[in-house]
Enzyme design. Structure first.
Site, mmCIF file in Angstrom:
data_model
loop_
_atom_site.group_PDB
_atom_site.id
_atom_site.type_symbol
_atom_site.label_atom_id
_atom_site.label_comp_id
_atom_site.label_asym_id
_atom_site.label_seq_id
_atom_site.Cartn_x
_atom_site.Cartn_y
_atom_site.Cartn_z
ATOM 1 C CG ASP A 67 -1.487 1.173 1.668
ATOM 2 O OD1 ASP A 67 -2.024 1.859 0.705
ATOM 3 O OD2 ASP A 67 -2.210 1.009 2.473
ATOM 4 C CG ASN A 69 -3.434 5.107 -1.250
ATOM 5 O OD1 ASN A 69 -2.791 4.166 -0.684
ATOM 6 N ND2 ASN A 69 -4.469 5.194 -2.407
ATOM 7 C CG ASP A 71 -6.404 2.728 0.558
ATOM 8 O OD1 ASP A 71 -5.040 1.457 0.591
ATOM 9 O OD2 ASP A 71 -6.888 2.803 -0.681
ATOM 10 C CG ASP A 75 -0.830 1.097 -3.838
ATOM 11 O OD1 ASP A 75 -0.257 1.612 -3.953
ATOM 12 O OD2 ASP A 75 -1.280 2.379 -2.366
ATOM 13 C CG ASP A 246 -12.046 -16.637 -13.089
ATOM 14 O OD1 ASP A 246 -11.411 -16.538 -11.982
ATOM 15 O OD2 ASP A 246 -12.954 -15.785 -12.655
ATOM 16 C CD GLU A 308 -9.903 -20.455 -11.155
ATOM 17 O OE1 GLU A 308 -9.454 -20.659 -10.135
ATOM 18 O OE2 GLU A 308 -10.672 -20.264 -11.686
HETATM 19 C C1 NOJ Z 1 -11.682 -18.216 -9.131
HETATM 20 C C2 NOJ Z 1 -10.921 -17.931 -8.834
HETATM 21 O O1 NOJ Z 1 -9.977 -17.514 -8.392
HETATM 22 C C3 NOJ Z 1 -11.580 -17.293 -7.700
HETATM 23 O O2 NOJ Z 1 -11.006 -16.039 -6.508
HETATM 24 C C4 NOJ Z 1 -13.136 -16.578 -7.802
HETATM 25 O O3 NOJ Z 1 -13.987 -16.322 -6.740
HETATM 26 C C5 NOJ Z 1 -13.967 -17.566 -8.726
HETATM 27 N N1 NOJ Z 1 -12.912 -17.678 -9.716
HETATM 28 C C6 NOJ Z 1 -15.131 -16.735 -9.542
HETATM 29 O O4 NOJ Z 1 -14.633 -15.468 -10.680
#
Ligand code: NOJ
Length: 589
Positions: A67, A69, A71, A75, A246, A308
């Protein structure tokens, strides 16, 4: 707990290189301390190896990295500030979990605008500076791309839910229920319970594989495909090195919308156990992958697609590379890193499958990420965790696979789950408490030093608490300890990069029926000696006699390339004594 049933089981129980050749494909890079040895340069230049083969990719959870800034949330400028550290470690690429504008129902995996940066993390100018500065550190930047679903606050979904006739209605998956209060079918969300949410405005249900605030896009709609490919183009044009895709096996659903088959038992949420074949790995996804691959290939510099992909066997894994190797370059292999116990036989089988069952494609091994308890806790026995963490590092960095690591793994950060329900940030933990405390535990801030908030932030309160371990487990302290886990990682990374046999040699299992010690040979690809890697997976000493003549090894000794406690520098191959959880990595010829 993780977002998928498969992740649930798992829980219970870096761009920019820089081989000479990477430099060539990454314009503007000059040689630096991470540059590969002349032997590796010679070998790789001949094959024109793309940078991502044998790379070290480092996952950053931006909220928790640095971080700047005050908060309490990390970032983009914080990542820029730590590029020297990442370069020094030998990281070739960083993968950033989502930093797009988001209501943060799932901490960024619910995107409301795919072509902007959330002000929480900085500005587009900061992002451009990150890509440029990373490049001068020989590090590439990989973005997370969430193609399966958006936020329910996305303007697309707001339009879609506004009326049944809205032009964006068909961008999402809407269906009538089976009767009052009864969803269209029995499909379940990976975050628990029905995958359908009723919308009173239009009196239909929308489908969400994950949280209700993450409606699934309808990938059968060409407009959706175009919008998402445009988003990818936007970031490729800004110089990102590729994407981590993802939840990619979840992109399509069976258009018949029939019920899933119910398997015996219950899932981790106490719901019926479904087989998920109607909502995962539908064949249509492969055509999208081929199109996406064409898109990234139309850009210079070996852009990469990482998936993934939690898959259950090597045949499924192979499919993600494409029949003609024209889909993902690096579908993640979760079958090795998430075995979750030091079982020699399972590691031997799965590493061997990745070596021989992928048509020569590159495996990508992953042991840690932001969805699972840290490997320290999944593999540790509570007594020898530090030694076991060295074994995990060795498994990650001494096979032929590309290696993906997660911030903090290199210092042995531990999972630190919330103590009370009120502290929980992760929606999964909110739904699952107390049985499932969610994923906050593996997302705690990076432990840089012994100062306030572990050097992560000057805020009074950080978004997740700093684990108490930070006083001794941190980059500053471990940098100064020659035998720290951090220094073990650094030495392994150097071998991974510079030792030709470890870098790209064949991976051959030896002493292959030993139930206690996992041993493999990384066979010299023509430059320098081969390397024997041996790991004692048990709390008792074990002695191994190696017969390596059939592998062309005539010598009777091996010389350690890095030293582990209790192991001598030179060992007699007929009598290698490994203390409990010891690792031996030695040159043989
Ligand atoms: C896989 C991601 O790594 C995870 O963090 C997320 O909650 C789910 N896909 C849904 O996008």
């Amino acid at each position: 707990m993780g977002p998928k049933p498969s992740l649930r089981l798992v829980r219970q129980g870096i761009e920019i290189v820089v081989l000479a050749l990477t430099v060539a494909s990454f314009s503007g890079c000059s040689p630096h301390p991470n540059t590969a040895s002349p032997a590796v340069q010679q070998q790789t230049a001949a094959n024109a190896t793309p940078w991502w083969k044998h790379a070290l990719i480092y996952e950053i959870y931006p909220r928790s990295f640095q971080d700047t800034n005050g908060d309490g949330v990390g970032d983009i400028n914080g990542i820029i500030q730590r590029l020297d550290y990442l370069q020094g470690m030998g990281v070739n690429a960083i993968w950033l979990t989502p930093i797009y504008p988001s209501p943060l129902a799932d901490f960024g995996y619910d995107i409301s605008n795919y072509e902007a940066i959330d002000p929480l993390y900085g500005s587009m100018a900061d992002f451009d500076r990150l890509v440029a500065d990373a490049k001068s550190h020989h590090i590439r930047v990989i973005m997370d791309m969430v193609l399966n679903h958006t936020s329910d606050q996305s303007p697309w979904f707001i339009e879609s839910r506004s009326s049944r006739n809205n032009p964006k209605r068909d961008w999402y998956i809407w269906r009538n229920g089976k009767g009052p209060g009864i969803p269209p079918n029995n499909w379940q969300s990976d975050f628990g319970h029905s995958a359908w949410t009723y919308d009173a405005t239009t009196k239909q249900w929308y489908y969400h594989k994950f949280y209700a605030a993450q409606p699934d896009l309808n990938w059968h709609n060409p407009e959706v495909q175009k919008a998402m490919f445009d988003a990818c183009r936007f970031w490729l044009d800004r110089g990102v090195a590729g994407f981590r895709l993802d939840a990619i096996p979840e992109l399509f659903e069976d258009p018949t919308f029939q019920d899933e088959k119910i398997l015996p038992g219950k899932n981790a949420f106490g719901d019926p156990n479904e087989d998920q074949s109607r909502t995962e790995n539908l064949p249509e996804v492969h055509e999208v992958m081929r199109q996406l691959r064409k898109l990234v290939d139309s850009y210079p510099g070996d852009r990469v697609l990482i998936g993934e992909t939690y898959l259950s066997n090597i045949q499924e894994q192979l499919m993600w590379y494409g029949k003609n190797n024209d889909e993902l370059q690096l579908p993640m292999d979760m079958q090795v890193g998430f075995i979750n116990k030091l079982d020699v036989d399972q590691f031997r089988t799965r590493i061997n499958e990745a070596e021989t069952g992928l048509n020569g494609n590159m495996p990508l091994f992953v042991f840690d990420n932001h969805d699972n308890e840290r490997s320290w806790d999944r593999y540790g026995d509570g007594k020898h965790n530090a030694a076991i963490a060295r074994i995990v590092a060795t498994l990650l960095l001494t096979t032929r696979a590309t290696a993906m690591t997660y911030y903090g793994q290199e210092i042995g950060m531990v999972t630190t789950p919330p103590k009370t329900r009120a502290e929980v940030q992760d929606p999964v933990g909110k739904i699952g408490w107390p049985k499932d405390k969610g994923r906050d535990g593996e997302r705690t801030p990076m432990q840089w030093d012994t100062s306030k908030n572990a050097g992560f932030s000057t805020a009074v309160k950080t978004w997740l608490p700093i684990p108490p371990s930070y006083k001794t487990v941190n980059i500053q302290v471990e940098s100064g300890q020659p035998d720290s886990l951090l220094n073990w990682y650094k030495q392994l990374i150097a071998l991974h990069k510079n030792n030709p046999a470890i870098h790209d040699g064949q991976n051959i299992m030896v002493d292959a029926s030993d139930p206690n010690v996992l041993s493999y040979l990384r066979k010299n690809p023509g430059v320098g000696p081969s390397v024997l890697v041996a790991m004692n997976f048990t709390s008792k000493p074990h002695t191994v006699a190696y017969a390596l003549q059939t592998q062309g090894i005539q010598g009777s000794t091996a010389t350690a390339l890095l030293e582990d406690d209790g192991m001598s520098k030179t060992v007699d191959l007929n009598h290698v004594m490994l203390p409990p959880f010891a690792v031996f990595i030695g040159a043989v010829q």
